[in-house]
Motif scaffolding. Structure first.
Motif, mmCIF file in Angstrom:
data_model
loop_
_atom_site.group_PDB
_atom_site.id
_atom_site.type_symbol
_atom_site.label_atom_id
_atom_site.label_comp_id
_atom_site.label_asym_id
_atom_site.label_seq_id
_atom_site.Cartn_x
_atom_site.Cartn_y
_atom_site.Cartn_z
ATOM 1 N N SER A 167 44.626 45.680 27.858
ATOM 2 C CA SER A 167 45.028 44.706 26.828
ATOM 3 C C SER A 167 46.378 44.063 27.190
ATOM 4 C CB SER A 167 45.112 45.381 25.464
ATOM 5 O OG SER A 167 45.954 46.506 25.561
ATOM 6 N N LEU A 168 47.268 44.840 27.764
ATOM 7 C CA LEU A 168 48.587 44.318 28.138
ATOM 8 C C LEU A 168 48.468 43.321 29.292
ATOM 9 C CD1 LEU A 168 51.743 44.486 27.988
ATOM 10 C CD2 LEU A 168 51.598 46.278 29.706
ATOM 11 N N VAL A 169 47.655 43.685 30.287
ATOM 12 C CA VAL A 169 47.474 42.797 31.450
ATOM 13 C C VAL A 169 46.838 41.481 30.989
ATOM 14 C CG1 VAL A 169 46.313 42.514 33.674
ATOM 15 C CG2 VAL A 169 47.291 44.735 33.062
ATOM 16 N N LYS A 170 45.782 41.604 30.178
ATOM 17 C CA LYS A 170 45.071 40.404 29.722
ATOM 18 C C LYS A 170 46.005 39.496 28.908
ATOM 19 C CE LYS A 170 42.224 40.012 26.130
ATOM 20 N NZ LYS A 170 41.085 40.150 25.241
ATOM 21 N N LYS A 171 46.731 40.099 27.975
ATOM 22 C CA LYS A 171 47.626 39.300 27.121
ATOM 23 C C LYS A 171 48.690 38.606 27.974
ATOM 24 C CE LYS A 171 50.571 39.642 23.106
ATOM 25 N NZ LYS A 171 51.779 40.427 22.960
ATOM 26 N N THR A 172 49.244 39.332 28.944
ATOM 27 C CA THR A 172 50.282 38.730 29.793
ATOM 28 C C THR A 172 49.703 37.565 30.585
ATOM 29 O OG1 THR A 172 51.237 40.938 29.957
ATOM 30 C CG2 THR A 172 52.115 39.282 31.447
ATOM 31 N N ILE A 173 48.506 37.757 31.120
ATOM 32 C CA ILE A 173 47.881 36.670 31.891
ATOM 33 C C ILE A 173 47.591 35.477 30.986
ATOM 34 C CG2 ILE A 173 45.750 36.012 33.132
ATOM 35 C CD1 ILE A 173 45.868 38.760 34.501
ATOM 36 N N ASN A 231 35.627 48.065 36.096
ATOM 37 C CA ASN A 231 35.367 47.637 34.712
ATOM 38 C C ASN A 231 36.452 46.713 34.191
ATOM 39 O OD1 ASN A 231 32.994 48.556 33.810
ATOM 40 N ND2 ASN A 231 33.773 50.566 33.162
ATOM 41 N N LYS A 232 37.698 47.090 34.487
ATOM 42 C CA LYS A 232 38.834 46.269 34.040
ATOM 43 C C LYS A 232 38.767 44.882 34.667
ATOM 44 C CE LYS A 232 43.153 48.480 33.481
ATOM 45 N NZ LYS A 232 44.144 49.465 33.965
ATOM 46 N N MET A 233 38.479 44.852 35.969
ATOM 47 C CA MET A 233 38.391 43.549 36.638
ATOM 48 C C MET A 233 37.241 42.731 36.059
ATOM 49 S SD MET A 233 37.940 42.543 40.625
ATOM 50 C CE MET A 233 36.250 43.123 40.717
ATOM 51 N N LEU A 290 38.292 41.245 32.900
ATOM 52 C CA LEU A 290 39.288 40.204 33.126
ATOM 53 C C LEU A 290 38.644 38.897 33.586
ATOM 54 C CD1 LEU A 290 42.366 40.002 32.953
ATOM 55 C CD2 LEU A 290 42.470 40.445 35.409
ATOM 56 N N VAL A 291 37.717 38.993 34.553
ATOM 57 C CA VAL A 291 37.101 37.741 35.029
ATOM 58 C C VAL A 291 36.117 37.178 33.994
ATOM 59 C CG1 VAL A 291 37.464 38.131 37.502
ATOM 60 C CG2 VAL A 291 35.356 38.916 36.454
ATOM 61 N N SER A 292 35.718 38.025 33.022
ATOM 62 C CA SER A 292 34.866 37.519 31.933
ATOM 63 C C SER A 292 35.704 36.797 30.886
ATOM 64 C CB SER A 292 34.129 38.673 31.238
ATOM 65 O OG SER A 292 33.433 39.440 32.178
ATOM 66 N N GLU A 293 36.945 37.246 30.709
ATOM 67 C CA GLU A 293 37.763 36.724 29.600
ATOM 68 C C GLU A 293 38.813 35.688 30.017
ATOM 69 O OE1 GLU A 293 37.923 39.851 26.197
ATOM 70 O OE2 GLU A 293 38.434 40.902 28.038
ATOM 71 N N CYS A 294 39.086 35.603 31.302
ATOM 72 C CA CYS A 294 40.046 34.608 31.798
ATOM 73 C C CYS A 294 39.382 33.908 32.976
ATOM 74 C CB CYS A 294 41.326 35.266 32.305
ATOM 75 S SG CYS A 294 42.112 36.403 31.144
ATOM 76 N N SER A 295 39.766 32.664 33.236
ATOM 77 C CA SER A 295 39.146 32.025 34.402
ATOM 78 C C SER A 295 40.113 32.066 35.583
ATOM 79 C CB SER A 295 38.705 30.605 34.080
ATOM 80 O OG SER A 295 39.819 29.874 33.664
ATOM 81 N N PHE A 296 39.528 32.249 36.753
ATOM 82 C CA PHE A 296 40.313 32.422 37.973
ATOM 83 C C PHE A 296 39.829 31.461 39.044
ATOM 84 C CE2 PHE A 296 40.927 36.463 35.854
ATOM 85 C CZ PHE A 296 42.261 36.725 36.111
ATOM 86 N N ILE A 297 40.762 31.076 39.911
ATOM 87 C CA ILE A 297 40.418 30.198 41.039
ATOM 88 C C ILE A 297 41.045 30.740 42.335
ATOM 89 C CG2 ILE A 297 40.089 28.089 39.678
ATOM 90 C CD1 ILE A 297 42.958 27.288 40.307
ATOM 91 N N SER A 298 40.630 30.145 43.460
ATOM 92 C CA SER A 298 41.173 30.536 44.767
ATOM 93 C C SER A 298 42.466 29.762 45.044
ATOM 94 C CB SER A 298 40.157 30.206 45.854
ATOM 95 O OG SER A 298 39.994 28.798 45.922
ATOM 96 N N LEU A 299 43.168 30.161 46.103
ATOM 97 C CA LEU A 299 44.368 29.410 46.503
ATOM 98 C C LEU A 299 43.995 27.978 46.889
ATOM 99 C CD1 LEU A 299 45.521 32.402 46.882
ATOM 100 C CD2 LEU A 299 47.042 31.368 48.573
ATOM 101 N N ALA A 300 42.854 27.852 47.602
ATOM 102 C CA ALA A 300 42.451 26.523 48.067
ATOM 103 C C ALA A 300 42.289 25.584 46.885
ATOM 104 C CB ALA A 300 41.153 26.614 48.869
ATOM 105 N N SER A 301 41.638 26.062 45.808
ATOM 106 C CA SER A 301 41.430 25.122 44.701
ATOM 107 C C SER A 301 42.703 24.949 43.882
ATOM 108 C CB SER A 301 40.173 25.469 43.910
ATOM 109 O OG SER A 301 40.438 26.258 42.868
#
Ligand SMILES: [Zn+2]
Length: 292
Positions: A198-204, A261-263, A266-277
């Motif tokens: 919860s702390l990691v997600k909120k911070t992100i 599970n945590k990852m 996280l990828v379900s609740e926040c969106s992530f991209i690569s360095l290239a994009s």
């Protein structure tokens, strides 16, 4: 903007230090498959920083990553700390790594992460060497104190330009949060495994920028043994005192059982991209430039 990255080295480390146990390769392959399937399911593209030696000895690993449309970056050739290299050695190591990776990847490799985040004030010349080798984007700066590597006086918290001797790279620093006045990483490795989800997600979710980083080892939930004094000294090039080995043992085992599970959450609740994009989305003429 949230970035997700993986450092791909375990196959080579196993071959070099532990005797190339087949069951370990099967385990690494299976974890990589789970990661690639998860990213595909979430329509998420990541940057995989891979060793040149993986491209030489285990080209199928690079091919599997590339086939799923992820960016392949460079994580050095043989996973040696940059703080232990001369500029000439780094130039050779980087050129060899890029050549091997591009051979399998079939595209230019322009993103880089140093093993153990080993670019700091004392070897800032690495920026110049990497730029000369064709690297454009770097994700090696860890702006906090850490056992190996770390650049604690680096103050930029978001992507910026770093310049050394007239050579410039686009820098994607590791992100930190303040705990009791200290800058602490939270979005990868042992920190991600240790802190509550919860702390990691909120911070992100409340940050303008986050950079997550994982290793295959983060997801291996069978307990790793404590390294012998000899193994530790060969690998980390420092004295294998019991306390050093104990610290490493605790760090490498903490939270591994729950990390996938945590990852996944996280990828379900926040969106992530690569360095290239991320590179394509940033207006580089508006970011700060740090001369180091
Ligand atoms: Zn590494």
């Amino acid at each position: 903007m949230n970035l997700i990255s993986f450092d791909i080295e375990e196959w080579f480390i196993e071959k070099k230090f532990n005797g190339a146990r087949q069951d370990k390769y099967v385990q690494y392959d299976a974890i990589l498959s789970r990661i690639l399937d998860l990213l595909e399911e979430k329509e998420c593209k990541a940057t995989f920083f891979c060793l040149g030696k993986i491209a030489c000895d285990f080209p199928y690993v690079i091919k599997r990553i590339a086939e799923r449309g992820h960016e392949v970056g460079c994580h050095s050739n043989k996973h040696l700390w940059l703080t232990k290299m001369t500029p000439k050695e780094l130039r050779k190591d980087t050129k060899e790594a890029i050549m091997s990776l591009e051979d399998v990847y079939g595209q230019k490799v322009v993103s880089y992460r140093a093993p153990a985040f080993s670019i700091g004030q004392q070897n800032a010349w690495a920026i110049e060497v990497l730029a000369e080798c064709g690297i454009e984007r770097d994700a090696s700066i860890f702006p906090a104190v850490r056992d190996f590597g770390g650049f604690s006086v680096f103050k930029e918290k978001t992507p910026c330009l770093v310049e050394f001797n007239g050579c410039t790279l686009k820098e994607f620093p590791i992100c930190t949060m303040q705990i009791f006045g200290k800058e602490i990483a939270y979005s990868g490795g042992g920190y991600f495994r240790l802190f509550p989800y919860s702390l990691v997600k909120k911070t992100i979710q409340t940050s303008l920028y986050a950079m997550c980083y994982f290793h295959i080892e983060d997801f291996i939930d069978t307990p790793k043994k404590m390294m012998s004094k000899e193994e530790y000294e060969i690998y980390f090039k420092e004295h294998g005192y019991f306390i050093n080995r104990l610290k490493r043992y605790v760090k490498s085992n903490i939270g591994t059982g729950d990390c996938f599970n945590k990852m996944n959450h996280l990828v379900s609740e926040c969106s992530f991209i690569s360095l290239a994009s991320a590179d394509r989305q940033i207006s580089w003429d508006l970011v700060n430039k740090v001369i180091i």
